[in-house]
Write a protein that holds these residues in place. Structure first.
Motif, PDB file in Angstrom:
ATOM      1  N   UNK A  63      43.548  38.339  43.261  1.00 33.32           N
ATOM      2  CA  UNK A  63      43.155  37.590  42.069  1.00 33.32           C
ATOM      3  C   UNK A  63      42.419  38.500  41.078  1.00 33.32           C
ATOM      4  N   UNK A  64      41.543  39.387  41.591  1.00 29.55           N
ATOM      5  CA  UNK A  64      40.804  40.308  40.731  1.00 29.55           C
ATOM      6  C   UNK A  64      41.748  41.332  40.108  1.00 29.55           C
ATOM      7  N   UNK A  65      42.756  41.813  40.878  1.00 32.46           N
ATOM      8  CA  UNK A  65      43.723  42.768  40.345  1.00 32.46           C
ATOM      9  C   UNK A  65      44.552  42.142  39.224  1.00 32.46           C
ATOM     10  N   UNK A  66      44.887  40.843  39.336  1.00 31.05           N
ATOM     11  CA  UNK A  66      45.617  40.160  38.265  1.00 31.05           C
ATOM     12  C   UNK A  66      44.792  40.133  36.986  1.00 31.05           C
ATOM     13  N   UNK A  67      43.481  39.962  37.125  1.00 28.98           N
ATOM     14  CA  UNK A  67      42.604  39.964  35.953  1.00 28.98           C
ATOM     15  C   UNK A  67      42.540  41.364  35.336  1.00 28.98           C
ATOM     16  N   UNK A  68      42.475  42.400  36.188  1.00 25.84           N
ATOM     17  CA  UNK A  68      42.338  43.777  35.689  1.00 25.84           C
ATOM     18  C   UNK A  68      43.644  44.258  35.052  1.00 25.84           C
ATOM     19  N   UNK A  69      44.765  44.061  35.748  1.00 22.43           N
ATOM     20  CA  UNK A  69      46.039  44.629  35.302  1.00 22.43           C
ATOM     21  C   UNK A  69      46.710  43.782  34.215  1.00 22.43           C
ATOM     22  N   UNK A  70      46.568  42.423  34.276  1.00 15.33           N
ATOM     23  CA  UNK A  70      47.279  41.531  33.352  1.00 15.33           C
ATOM     24  C   UNK A  70      46.337  40.751  32.429  1.00 15.33           C
ATOM     25  N   UNK A  71      45.020  40.867  32.645  1.00 17.85           N
ATOM     26  CA  UNK A  71      44.041  40.047  31.927  1.00 17.85           C
ATOM     27  C   UNK A  71      44.393  38.572  32.082  1.00 17.85           C
ATOM     28  N   UNK A  72      44.685  38.167  33.341  1.00 18.45           N
ATOM     29  CA  UNK A  72      45.218  36.847  33.636  1.00 18.45           C
ATOM     30  C   UNK A  72      44.355  36.180  34.696  1.00 18.45           C
ATOM     31  N   UNK A  73      43.901  34.932  34.440  1.00 19.35           N
ATOM     32  CA  UNK A  73      43.112  34.207  35.427  1.00 19.35           C
ATOM     33  C   UNK A  73      43.527  32.747  35.413  1.00 19.35           C
ATOM     34  N   UNK A  74      42.797  31.912  36.145  1.00 17.73           N
ATOM     35  CA  UNK A  74      43.178  30.504  36.276  1.00 17.73           C
ATOM     36  C   UNK A  74      43.105  29.765  34.938  1.00 17.73           C
ATOM     37  N   UNK A  75      42.103  30.069  34.108  1.00 14.12           N
ATOM     38  CA  UNK A  75      41.994  29.402  32.814  1.00 14.12           C
ATOM     39  C   UNK A  75      43.221  29.691  31.949  1.00 14.12           C
ATOM     40  N   UNK A  76      43.617  30.981  31.911  1.00 17.39           N
ATOM     41  CA  UNK A  76      44.790  31.361  31.118  1.00 17.39           C
ATOM     42  C   UNK A  76      46.041  30.694  31.680  1.00 17.39           C
ATOM     43  N   UNK A  77      46.137  30.631  33.019  1.00 17.98           N
ATOM     44  CA  UNK A  77      47.321  30.040  33.645  1.00 17.98           C
ATOM     45  C   UNK A  77      47.433  28.557  33.298  1.00 17.98           C
TER      46      UNK A  77
END
Length: 775
Positions: A63-77
């Motif tokens: 989940x942290x790698x998705x935030x770092x590499x894609x700037x993507x988290x649950x709120x954005x999803x």
């Protein structure tokens, strides 16, 4: 569509053993992101250009790698999948999203505002609590009454009385005086009865106690003389009896017979001594004990010498065994490390093999993306290297374990050998010889023959020892015969000494009786003297007890008065102290309440100035909200056929209440978007999603549309699909994933790939499901 994201999968959405794998191309890199639920905890993978970034396989790291590499988290999803509906948000949720979307970072100032608001509330609550506490303590003070002046005067008077009582008290802690005096009187009576009952033990035989003691000393001297005479006579008798025993023990009738037997036995002893050629130093121990030890050790020693491994070069020494054990531990560690490296390289090769080849559409050339080929070659080289290290280490480990097994076998036999030495010390000559020649290490089997030779010499030595003991006995008999003139004279001297000892013994017994009689008289006289001294000392103690009893009675009276005064004084001091404590507490509470009120006013003034409703934060946010409303209405204007305008919040009240009025066809606005029709809400929610994605720079992500225009009429459905199509064609968004059951919607995209889950009750195109495999 919820699963089309770089976020790790949730186990609640999958059956046991289920899995998910997605492949992404983002900013020039290839990502393979997967989740497997073969175990309860699940295993998650995040591979970038062939390199695993989540070796631990945890969900939180993915989940942290998705935030770092894609700037993507649950709120954005939740935003881009349409799970967030602007029309149904609470004011707090809207405030959160406008803070996220605004370029200005309000996190610090909003946090500071929250701190000040919380501090103001806490200070107000603390002030109220202090006020309530002051009312309670004031009521307590009133309940105590106005008698404290009289209490203070009485307390001072009692304190003075107590000081006088303390000065007159003895502080000796006396008790039980009456009982102690009664016991002493009873003891005096018993002592007097004992003295009268003993009478005068000296009268009759002796005129005084000293006379009796002198007689006792004289008897002791006579006893010592008789004892010395008995000792001298007994020693002479024992010498005569030893001579007679020696003559009798020879077992020969005359001096000539004894001398003849001595000559024969001497020749036999010389012969036997000559037979002991292999072990001449064997005569240091008892022969019978030596043969017993040999018989006990024979079977065990023969087995040990026959089976113990050869240690000629001292290969089983302690230092080498210790080094080999340490080497074995190190080899096991190295083997485990090499095996882990082999597994790691095999895993890399497995991942590389799973990567699909890219193919040039013009020349059909195939290649692996990124540096995958280099990774594969490096992994193969490393795999061969560490497989060879595994083989070499296994061979070295086998050699070490074989050596330790042989060393353990040698050690076990050697311990049995050492136990034989400890349990059979009489075989010292044999053990010394083996030690001198290092026989147990150099030639243990050869020492079996030497042990048999040692056994034969031990049997010969045992017989030689018996012959020598008989020779010694005969020599003593011959010597005794030469000292006496015959058996008759020797016996006569023995009888005379025996009679003398009997007479002296009878005399000693009589002296003992006399001594006991006189000793009893002296003892009774001494007891009378001791009883007299005890009686005199008891009288002195009785007088002291009488004096102490008087002091005890006086102290008891003082203590009783003291306890009563102390109890009353404690009560008065408690009341006075309670009043003083309450007065001090009220003074402290007043100070604390004034301080809390001041703090509340300061914190509230700061919070009011920063307020996101009508303060600095609101002023800064209003400009952004106006720009947002303009962008949102621009999208609405491209779809809606009549005027549908979302107005900025707070225009009429001047406060940011995050309620957005909506003007339809220029008429009077509704109070908030949630009060509009279902179709209008859907349009505003769709426009909010597009504006939010643009503000968050998410135009490179897919546009997810789930039954868009469900509440629209046919005209607006066609308009919104045309608007989406224009967005894609103008590169506003690179990809669109749309779910639709209406041909008027999905039919607008003629060049799109179509996925049909179930063709029932829907119109399907001629070409569909060309890009998926459904199992």
């Amino acid at each position: 569509m919820n699963e089309i994201s770089p976020l790790p999968a949730d186990s609640k959405d999958y059956m046991a053993g289920g899995s998910k794998e997605t492949k992404w191309e983002h900013k020039g890199s290839i990502y393979i992101i997967s989740s497997s639920f073969k175990t309860k905890a699940g295993k998650h993978s995040f591979i970038k250009d062939g390199v695993e970034l989540n070796p631990g396989g945890t969900q939180s790291v993915s989940r942290e790698l998705a935030k770092i590499e894609f700037d993507y988290d649950d709120d954005i999803h939740e935003l881009i999948t349409g799970q967030i509906k602007f029309s149904s948000m609470s004011t707090a949720e809207r405030r959160k999203w406008f803070t996220l979307l605004c370029d200005t970072d309000f996190s610090f100032v909003v946090g500071y505002f929250n701190d000040m608001s919380r501090n103001a509330r806490d200070a107000l609550g603390y002030t109220k609590g202090l006020s309530d506490r002051m009312v309670t303590e004031t009521n307590k003070l009133r309940a105590l009454g106005d008698d404290y002046v009289a209490w203070a005067a009485e307390a001072e008077e009692l304190q003075q009385e107590l000081e006088i009582l303390y000065l007159n008290r003895s502080n000796r802690n006396l008790s039980g005086g009456e009982s102690r005096i009664d016991q002493m009187l009873q003891w005096e009576c018993r002592m007097a009865d004992r003295i009268l009952a003993m009478g005068n033990p000296v009268g009759g035989k002796f005129h005084s106690l000293q006379h009796a003691k002198d007689r006792l000393t004289a008897i002791q001297k006579e006893q010592d003389l008789v004892k010395h005479s008995i000792q001298w006579t007994t020693e002479a008798l024992e010498d005569l009896q030893r001579l007679k025993s020696t003559v009798d023990s020879g077992g020969v009738g005359s001096l000539e017979e004894a001398e003849e037997e001595i000559a024969q036995l001497t020749r036999r002893a010389d012969y036997l001594r000559g037979c002991m050629v292999d072990w001449p130093n064997i005569s240091d121990v008892d022969g019978l004990a030596l043969n017993q030890a040999i018989n006990n050790a024979r079977e065990e020693l023969t087995a040990v010498l026959r089976e113990i491994p050869n240690n000629l070069d001292n290969q089983f020494n302690l230092m080498r065994v210790k080094d080999t054990r340490e080497q074995r531990i190190q080899l096991k560690k190295e083997l485990e490390q090499f095996q882990n490296r082999v597994a790691k390289e095999e895993s890399i090769l497995e991942h590389v093999s799973a990567v699909n080849h890219n193919e040039c559409p013009n020349c059909e050339y195939k290649w692996l993306p990124g540096n995958t080929e280099q990774v594969r070659r490096t992994a193969e080289t490393n795999l061969r290297e560490f497989q060879q290290k595994v083989n070499d280490t296994q061979i070295a480990l086998t050699i070490a374990e074989q050596y330790l097994e042989q060393a353990g076998e040698f050690s076990a036999y050697y311990q049995r050998y050492r136990a034989l030495i400890a349990n059979n010390p009489t075989m010292g000559a044999f053990w010394d010889a083996m030690l001198a020649e290092n026989g147990v290490n150099t030639n243990p089997q050869g020492w079996i023959r030497k042990f048999n030779q040692f056994s034969r010499d031990a049997e010969t030595y045992a017989e030689w020892e018996v012959v020598n003991r008989r020779l010694d006995q005969l020599a003593l008999s011959v010597e005794a015969m030469k000292k006496t003139n015959g058996q008759g004279e020797l016996q006569s001297r023995i009888d005379q000494n025996s009679e003398k000892i009997a007479n002296l013994t009878e005399q000693l017994v009589q002296l003992g009786r006399d001594y006991s009689e006189v000793l009893e008289i002296v003892s009774k006289a001494g007891q009378l003297e001791e009883l007299g001294r005890q009686l005199e000392a008891g009288s002195q103690k009785k007088e002291e007890a009488f004096r102490d009893y008087v002091v005890e009675l006086r102290d008891d009276t003082i203590n009783e008065i003291t306890r009563a005064n102390q109890s009353r004084l404690a009560f008065l001091n408690s009341k006075l102290s309670e009043r003083k404590t309450i007065e001090n507490l009220l003074a402290d509470l007043e100070i604390s309440r004034a301080d809390a009120q001041l703090r509340h006013e300061i914190f509230k003034a700061i919070a009011d100035e920063l307020s996101p409703k009508d303060g600095i934060i609101a002023e800064q946010m209003i400009g952004f909200i106006k720009a947002w409303a303009k962008d949102l209405n621009a999208i609405t204007d491209n779809v809606w056929t009549y005027s549908l305008e979302v107005l900025p919040c707070g225009e009429s009240s001047g406060e940011l209440d995050y309620r957005f009025p909506v003007s339809v066809k220029g008429e009077r606005p509704t109070p908030d978007v949630m009060k509009t029709s279902m179709g209008q809400k859907e349009m505003i929610d769709f426009a909010f999603m597009l504006v939010a994605m643009l503000y968050k720079r998410l135009d490179q992500f897919p546009l997810f549309l789930d039954e868009l225009g469900h509440f629209f009429d046919e005209t607006h459905k066609a308009n919104v699909m045309g608007f989406v199509k224009d967005l894609v064609e103008t590169k506003g968004f690179s990809q669109v994933f749309m779910i639709s059951h209406y041909a008027v919607s999905h039919g607008s995209f003629t060049n799109a790939e179509v996925l049909v889950m179930d063709p029932s009750n829907v119109t399907v195109p001629a070409r569909y499901n060309q890009h998926v495999t459904i199992e």
